[in-house]
Design an enzyme around this catalytic site. Sequence first.
Site, PDB file in Angstrom:
ATOM      1  N   THR A   1       0.852  -1.181   0.000  1.00  0.00           N
ATOM      2  CA  THR A   1       0.000   0.000   0.000  1.00  0.00           C
ATOM      3  C   THR A   1       0.888   1.231   0.000  1.00  0.00           C
ATOM      4  O   THR A   1       2.013   1.190   0.499  1.00  0.00           O
ATOM      5  CB  THR A   1      -0.974   0.010   1.200  1.00  0.00           C
ATOM      6  OG1 THR A   1      -1.848   1.146   1.089  1.00  0.00           O
ATOM      7  CG2 THR A   1      -0.253   0.044   2.517  1.00  0.00           C
TER       8      THR A   1
ATOM      9  N   ILE B   1      -7.513   1.133  -5.618  1.00  0.00           N
ATOM     10  CA  ILE B   1      -7.465   2.574  -5.475  1.00  0.00           C
ATOM     11  C   ILE B   1      -7.912   2.903  -4.053  1.00  0.00           C
ATOM     12  O   ILE B   1      -8.988   2.514  -3.627  1.00  0.00           O
ATOM     13  CB  ILE B   1      -8.366   3.269  -6.512  1.00  0.00           C
ATOM     14  CG1 ILE B   1      -7.969   2.845  -7.937  1.00  0.00           C
ATOM     15  CG2 ILE B   1      -8.308   4.776  -6.325  1.00  0.00           C
ATOM     16  CD1 ILE B   1      -6.528   3.132  -8.334  1.00  0.00           C
ATOM     17  N   LYS B   2      -7.044   3.597  -3.348  1.00  0.00           N
ATOM     18  CA  LYS B   2      -7.292   3.917  -1.939  1.00  0.00           C
ATOM     19  C   LYS B   2      -8.094   5.212  -1.851  1.00  0.00           C
ATOM     20  O   LYS B   2      -7.707   6.228  -2.426  1.00  0.00           O
ATOM     21  CB  LYS B   2      -5.967   4.051  -1.211  1.00  0.00           C
ATOM     22  CG  LYS B   2      -6.096   4.146   0.295  1.00  0.00           C
ATOM     23  CD  LYS B   2      -4.771   4.403   0.980  1.00  0.00           C
ATOM     24  CE  LYS B   2      -3.744   3.345   0.747  1.00  0.00           C
ATOM     25  NZ  LYS B   2      -2.516   3.568   1.546  1.00  0.00           N
ATOM     26  N   ILE B   3      -9.204   5.148  -1.121  1.00  0.00           N
ATOM     27  CA  ILE B   3     -10.081   6.305  -0.943  1.00  0.00           C
ATOM     28  C   ILE B   3     -10.212   6.580   0.551  1.00  0.00           C
ATOM     29  O   ILE B   3     -10.581   5.686   1.318  1.00  0.00           O
ATOM     30  CB  ILE B   3     -11.471   6.055  -1.565  1.00  0.00           C
ATOM     31  CG1 ILE B   3     -11.344   5.860  -3.076  1.00  0.00           C
ATOM     32  CG2 ILE B   3     -12.420   7.199  -1.241  1.00  0.00           C
ATOM     33  CD1 ILE B   3     -12.642   5.519  -3.779  1.00  0.00           C
TER      34      ILE B   3
END
Length: 192
Positions: free
Chosen positions: A40, A136-138
């Site tokens: 990550t 996709i990190k939100i």
Amino acid sequence: MTSIHEAFKLGQSIWLDYIDRSMIAGGLQEWIDKGVVGVTTNPSIFENAIAKKTDYDAEIKSLHQAGKTSAEIYEVLTVQEVGAAADILRPVYDKTGGKDGYVSLEVNPLIASDKETTISEAKRLFALLNRPNVMIKIPATPEGIEALTEVIAANVNVNSTLIFSREQYDNVAKAYIEGIKRGGNSRSRRHS
């Protein structure tokens, strides 16, 4: 067999919270061999990688001379590194049937309070990377949580971050379930 392998046998997936060019060139495979199953990253991690090493200097200079803005240079470098890491982790993804083997890339945190921009940016980055093992990190801001449902429904793999309370966790879980109900995949994760 490492303690990371032992943790995996118990159902725990260990991810690295760091990425840079030299780590991708050799160290990432070593970590995978030790049992790490994902990576990550976020803008701070890339800032450290770019600012504290000279690995990127020549490419940054070249991109700048080609007329790229700072934001464009950042995106070129991050997409390149996340893509390379995803390629290295692809065998883990394949071996685990898509349970592990992911690399996550965060949307620009400056848009975390803009639901529609978060949605379009998440979709754009996912399409740009074009790999099944990218998330996709939100951020779990109120607007980010609202965006999660739409992004998951659009079959974008999502890693939700900045979860600091049970209420946020519950809201992320509800957004995830609603996104699945609307036709999304189940390859999303909640992450603090």
